[in-house]
Scaffold this active site. Structure first.
Site, PDB file in Angstrom:
ATOM      1  N   ASP A  24       0.837  -1.259  -0.147  1.00  0.00           N
ATOM      2  CA  ASP A  24       0.035  -0.115  -0.070  1.00  0.00           C
ATOM      3  C   ASP A  24       0.833   1.313  -0.088  1.00  0.00           C
ATOM      4  O   ASP A  24       2.124   1.174   0.435  1.00  0.00           O
ATOM      5  CB  ASP A  24      -1.001   0.023   1.215  1.00  0.00           C
ATOM      6  CG  ASP A  24      -2.028   1.127   1.211  1.00  0.00           C
ATOM      7  OD1 ASP A  24      -2.373   1.362   0.132  1.00  0.00           O
ATOM      8  OD2 ASP A  24      -2.518   1.440   2.297  1.00  0.00           O
ATOM      9  N   GLU A  26       0.998   5.456   1.143  1.00  0.00           N
ATOM     10  CA  GLU A  26       0.234   6.810   1.767  1.00  0.00           C
ATOM     11  C   GLU A  26       1.302   7.920   1.148  1.00  0.00           C
ATOM     12  O   GLU A  26       2.286   7.881   0.970  1.00  0.00           O
ATOM     13  CB  GLU A  26       0.301   6.832   2.994  1.00  0.00           C
ATOM     14  CG  GLU A  26      -0.121   5.524   4.051  1.00  0.00           C
ATOM     15  CD  GLU A  26      -1.496   5.393   3.798  1.00  0.00           C
ATOM     16  OE1 GLU A  26      -2.299   6.217   3.501  1.00  0.00           O
ATOM     17  OE2 GLU A  26      -2.005   4.185   4.113  1.00  0.00           O
ATOM     18  N   ASP A  82      -2.285   3.074  -6.598  1.00  0.00           N
ATOM     19  CA  ASP A  82      -1.079   2.705  -5.857  1.00  0.00           C
ATOM     20  C   ASP A  82      -0.130   2.018  -6.810  1.00  0.00           C
ATOM     21  O   ASP A  82       1.115   2.524  -6.919  1.00  0.00           O
ATOM     22  CB  ASP A  82      -1.408   1.689  -4.919  1.00  0.00           C
ATOM     23  CG  ASP A  82      -2.209   2.342  -3.693  1.00  0.00           C
ATOM     24  OD1 ASP A  82      -1.669   3.370  -3.242  1.00  0.00           O
ATOM     25  OD2 ASP A  82      -2.922   1.405  -3.055  1.00  0.00           O
ATOM     26  N   TYR A 148      -2.064   3.032  11.680  1.00  0.00           N
ATOM     27  CA  TYR A 148      -3.140   2.875  10.683  1.00  0.00           C
ATOM     28  C   TYR A 148      -2.383   2.698   9.277  1.00  0.00           C
ATOM     29  O   TYR A 148      -3.155   1.665   8.644  1.00  0.00           O
ATOM     30  CB  TYR A 148      -3.330   4.369  10.310  1.00  0.00           C
ATOM     31  CG  TYR A 148      -4.238   4.504   9.226  1.00  0.00           C
ATOM     32  CD1 TYR A 148      -5.348   4.592   9.090  1.00  0.00           C
ATOM     33  CD2 TYR A 148      -3.419   4.967   7.874  1.00  0.00           C
ATOM     34  CE1 TYR A 148      -6.383   5.072   8.097  1.00  0.00           C
ATOM     35  CE2 TYR A 148      -4.199   5.284   6.524  1.00  0.00           C
ATOM     36  CZ  TYR A 148      -5.760   5.302   6.885  1.00  0.00           C
ATOM     37  OH  TYR A 148      -6.181   5.594   5.762  1.00  0.00           O
ATOM     38  N   ASP A 152      -3.447  -1.357   7.363  1.00  0.00           N
ATOM     39  CA  ASP A 152      -3.736  -1.471   5.733  1.00  0.00           C
ATOM     40  C   ASP A 152      -3.118  -2.581   5.159  1.00  0.00           C
ATOM     41  O   ASP A 152      -3.754  -2.966   4.205  1.00  0.00           O
ATOM     42  CB  ASP A 152      -3.490  -0.007   5.233  1.00  0.00           C
ATOM     43  CG  ASP A 152      -4.558   0.856   5.192  1.00  0.00           C
ATOM     44  OD1 ASP A 152      -5.505   0.504   5.855  1.00  0.00           O
ATOM     45  OD2 ASP A 152      -4.375   1.860   4.834  1.00  0.00           O
TER      46      ASP A 152
END
Length: 192
Positions: A24, A26, A82, A148, A152
């Site tokens: 993932d 961010e 992504d 967080y 994920d």
């Protein structure tokens, strides 16, 4: 947090040995043409996750090798954005991608299901989605941001296995495999 290419290479080697990992990103995307990558997460089958401090990494070659590795499944949720960001950072063309959002549609769930809802309904895992609007380039990251980000990807492999078990029961495994090949289309990664 991984801050060097050597440490990134070690994390990628572990990912390749695992055979399947959650991935993932961010990022922030305010007042910029392209998103600014802050963190890349890798989640291993044992539930452990590592965070890669994107602004600190100068050589993304190990990540490019992971993304292009046909023998390692990269599990993402709503993968295309992504994948574009990771391709921009590393240059690696994706191979062997499993998009948990898209594949949910093949097993009777919504094909637009959120990761939070997919984890809740399939694995009874609840995510605290409190840091969605965080500044992922500011350092240090807060404890809430770290939790967080790791959450994920910590359950990615389990979610993929659950989806594929349902697909097997429905006779739709090949449908999923065919659909996932879309992420290997090089034209998706050409600069526009």
């Amino acid at each position: 947090m991984i801050t060097s290419t050597d440490a990134l290479a070690d994390a990628v080697q572990r990912a390749r040995e695992a055979g399947a990992v959650g991935v993932d990103t961010e990022f922030i995307w305010e007042r910029t043409y392209y998103p600014t990558l802050g963190v890349v997460q890798i989640g291993y089958p044992d539930g452990e996750a590592v965070l890669i401090d994107a602004p600190e990494i100068k050589d993304w070659t190990p990540l490019a090798e992971l993304m292009s590795d046909p023998n390692t499944v990269k599990i993402l949720h709503d993968a295309q954005q992504d994948l574009n960001i990771l391709h921009r950072a590393s240059g690696g063309l994706p191979s062997n991608v499993f998009d948990t959002q898209r594949t949910c549609g093949f097993v009777g769930l919504s094909s637009t299901i959120s990761l939070s809802e997919a984890l809740k309904t399939q694995l009874r895992v609840r995510l605290a989605k409190t840091e969605t609007r965080s500044d992922w380039t500011a350092r240090p990251l807060s404890e809430a941001q770290v939790t967080y980000a790791k959450d994920d990807v910590a359950h990615s492999v389990d979610l993929m296995l659950k989806i594929m078990k349902k697909a097997e029961g429905l006779g739709r495994e090949e449908w999923i495999k065919d659909e996932m090949r879309i992420h290997e289309d090089e034209s998706l990664y050409v600069e526009r």
